[in-house]
Design an enzyme around this catalytic site. Structure first.
Site, short mmCIF file in Angstrom:
data_model
loop_
_atom_site.label_atom_id
_atom_site.label_comp_id
_atom_site.label_asym_id
_atom_site.label_seq_id
_atom_site.Cartn_x
_atom_site.Cartn_y
_atom_site.Cartn_z
N ASN A 129 42.04 20.33 -21.59
CA ASN A 129 42.27 20.12 -23.03
C ASN A 129 43.42 19.16 -23.29
O ASN A 129 44.53 19.39 -22.80
CB ASN A 129 42.60 21.45 -23.71
CG ASN A 129 41.40 22.35 -23.86
OD1 ASN A 129 40.35 22.10 -23.27
ND2 ASN A 129 41.54 23.39 -24.66
N ALA A 156 47.35 20.74 -21.46
CA ALA A 156 47.36 19.92 -20.25
C ALA A 156 47.83 18.48 -20.47
O ALA A 156 47.72 17.65 -19.58
CB ALA A 156 45.97 19.92 -19.62
N ASP A 177 39.42 33.10 -28.98
CA ASP A 177 40.73 33.26 -28.35
C ASP A 177 41.32 34.61 -28.72
O ASP A 177 41.97 34.77 -29.75
CB ASP A 177 41.65 32.12 -28.80
CG ASP A 177 43.03 32.20 -28.14
OD1 ASP A 177 43.25 33.15 -27.37
OD2 ASP A 177 43.86 31.33 -28.41
N ASP A 215 37.72 25.02 -30.83
CA ASP A 215 38.91 25.25 -30.01
C ASP A 215 39.77 26.35 -30.67
O ASP A 215 40.07 26.27 -31.86
CB ASP A 215 39.70 23.93 -29.94
CG ASP A 215 40.86 23.97 -28.95
OD1 ASP A 215 40.77 24.71 -27.97
OD2 ASP A 215 41.83 23.21 -29.18
N HIS A 216 40.11 27.37 -29.92
CA HIS A 216 40.96 28.47 -30.43
C HIS A 216 40.40 29.17 -31.66
O HIS A 216 41.13 29.35 -32.66
CB HIS A 216 42.40 27.99 -30.70
CG HIS A 216 43.13 27.58 -29.45
ND1 HIS A 216 43.63 28.50 -28.55
CD2 HIS A 216 43.40 26.36 -28.94
CE1 HIS A 216 44.19 27.84 -27.55
NE2 HIS A 216 44.06 26.56 -27.75
N HIS A 230 51.12 24.61 -24.98
CA HIS A 230 50.72 23.57 -25.93
C HIS A 230 51.91 22.70 -26.36
O HIS A 230 53.05 23.15 -26.32
CB HIS A 230 50.10 24.21 -27.17
CG HIS A 230 48.77 24.85 -26.90
ND1 HIS A 230 48.58 26.20 -26.92
CD2 HIS A 230 47.57 24.31 -26.59
CE1 HIS A 230 47.31 26.47 -26.64
NE2 HIS A 230 46.68 25.35 -26.43
N GLY A 231 51.61 21.50 -26.80
CA GLY A 231 52.61 20.66 -27.44
C GLY A 231 53.33 19.71 -26.50
O GLY A 231 52.95 19.55 -25.34
N HIS A 274 44.17 24.74 -20.75
CA HIS A 274 44.75 24.34 -22.05
C HIS A 274 46.15 23.77 -21.81
O HIS A 274 46.73 23.96 -20.74
CB HIS A 274 44.86 25.55 -22.98
CG HIS A 274 43.56 25.95 -23.59
ND1 HIS A 274 43.30 25.82 -24.93
CD2 HIS A 274 42.42 26.47 -23.04
CE1 HIS A 274 42.08 26.24 -25.18
NE2 HIS A 274 41.52 26.65 -24.05
N ASP A 278 45.32 17.21 -26.53
CA ASP A 278 45.55 16.94 -27.95
C ASP A 278 46.84 16.14 -28.12
O ASP A 278 46.86 15.03 -28.67
CB ASP A 278 45.62 18.27 -28.73
CG ASP A 278 45.62 18.07 -30.23
OD1 ASP A 278 45.64 16.92 -30.68
OD2 ASP A 278 45.61 19.07 -30.97
#
Ligand code: G3H
Ligand code: 13P
Ligand code: ZN
Length: 306
Positions: A252, A211, A104, A82-83, A179-180, A209, A254
């Site tokens: 994605n 998500a 990326d 990833d990335h 993200h986050g 991403h 996280d």
């Protein structure tokens, strides 16, 4: 079962109208959480590893965990970088047995992104490894002008040229997620019109991403046991389901896993202050992570597709 490629999982998902959850893993507990979820849901899953996890856990340790999972269970799993930030990182991961890598280059110019992505594709495809690349920048876009949005989000025509020139298998698009845990200040809204256009023009499966939905029930639990998460906000679940209908075949996650894990660590430590066996603290946290992953598999309709 041997590990499979993202391409194999995602082509089937796009055709079948569902998406594969791509879950970030860092250690034994997160790998077991995702694999147990996939087995219990009878769902394919992508276990993804970032370069910072390779630094944290060590390439040998983290890849051995995922490879062991692949040998032990019958549901199809992929091991994905990833990335990946540069050519060297992506190549190292291909050589270490990853079945899919992301290069990326979204922070590079369009031409530079094409050049590095093409180099990775040439190397990876020769070894049977699939490649994801990203076009556009992940950033919150509410309260931005149309011109600003156009400068940040994926341009459908550029996407066509990018896919043709690079030969990638899957494309990560920027349509308003980030993200986050702090994605939106006001109502969470994705640019689904843009996604529709990209999907019509580009023939390969698409990736979303950033998500995580940052569910209030997890935030409330974390906050109850001392976390500070003021203003945390994620992508609404119905927006994800609409995105799947418009070609998103990999989603994605996280942040939601991290939130579930640490909320439970906090809960156990608060409720059982005499406990100091790591297994009694991390075991329940792993189970909380598993339940979140199972919920995603049902939401993305990948349950029962293994
Ligand atoms: O986008 C990927 C992750 O959410 C960030 O992962 O902290 O392992 O680099 P990292
Ligand atoms: P979240 O931070 O929304 O979970 O996104 C994760 C991601 O995109 C990993 O690549
Ligand atoms: Zn990401």
């Amino acid at each position: 079962m041997v590990l499979v490629t993202n391409k194999e999982l995602m082509v089937a998902a796009r055709k079948g109208g569902y998406a594969i959850g791509a879950f970030n893993v860092q250690n034994l507990e997160s790998v077991k959480a995702i694999v147990e979820a996939a087995v219990e849901e009878c769902s394919p899953a992508i276990l993804q590893i970032t370069p910072s996890v390779v630094k944290y856990a060590g390439m040998g340790y983290i890849t051995s965990l995922v490879k062991t999972a692949g040998k032990e269970v019958q549901v199809p799993l992929a091991m994905h970088l990833d990335h990946g930030e540069d050519y060297e990182t992506a190549i190292k991961c291909v050589d270490a047995g990853f079945t899919s890598v992301m290069i990326d280059g979204s922070f590079l110019s369009f031409e530079e992104n094409i050049a590095v992505t093409k180099r990775v594709v040439n190397y990876a495809h020769a070894k049977g490894v699939s490649v994801e690349a990203e076009l556009g920048k992940l950033a919150g876009v509410e309260e931005r002008s149309v011109e600003e949005k156009d400068a940040i989000l994926t341009d459908p025509n550029n996407a066509v040229e990018f896919v043709e020139k690079t030969g990638i298998d899957t494309l990560a698009v920027a349509i308003g997620t980030s993200h986050g845990a702090y994605k939106f200040k006001s109502a969470a809204k994705l640019d689904l019109e843009r996604l529709k256009l990209i999907n019509e023009k580009v023939g390969i499966p698409l990736v979303l991403h950033g998500a995580s939905s940052v569910p209030s029930w997890i935030c409330e639990k974390a906050t109850k046991y001392g976390a500070i998460l003021d203003g945390a906000k994620g992508v609404a679940e119905d927006q994800l389901q609409q995105a799947i209908k418009l070609g998103i075949a990999k989603i994605n996650i996280d942040t939601d896993l991290r939130l579930a894990f640490t909320a439970t660590v906090r809960e156990v430590l608060t409720n059982s202050p005499k406990e100091f066996d790591p297994r009694k603290i991390l075991g329940p946290a792993k189970d909380a992570m598993k339940e979140v992953a199972k919920g995603k598999m049902r939401l993305f309709a990948s349950s029962g597709k293994a």
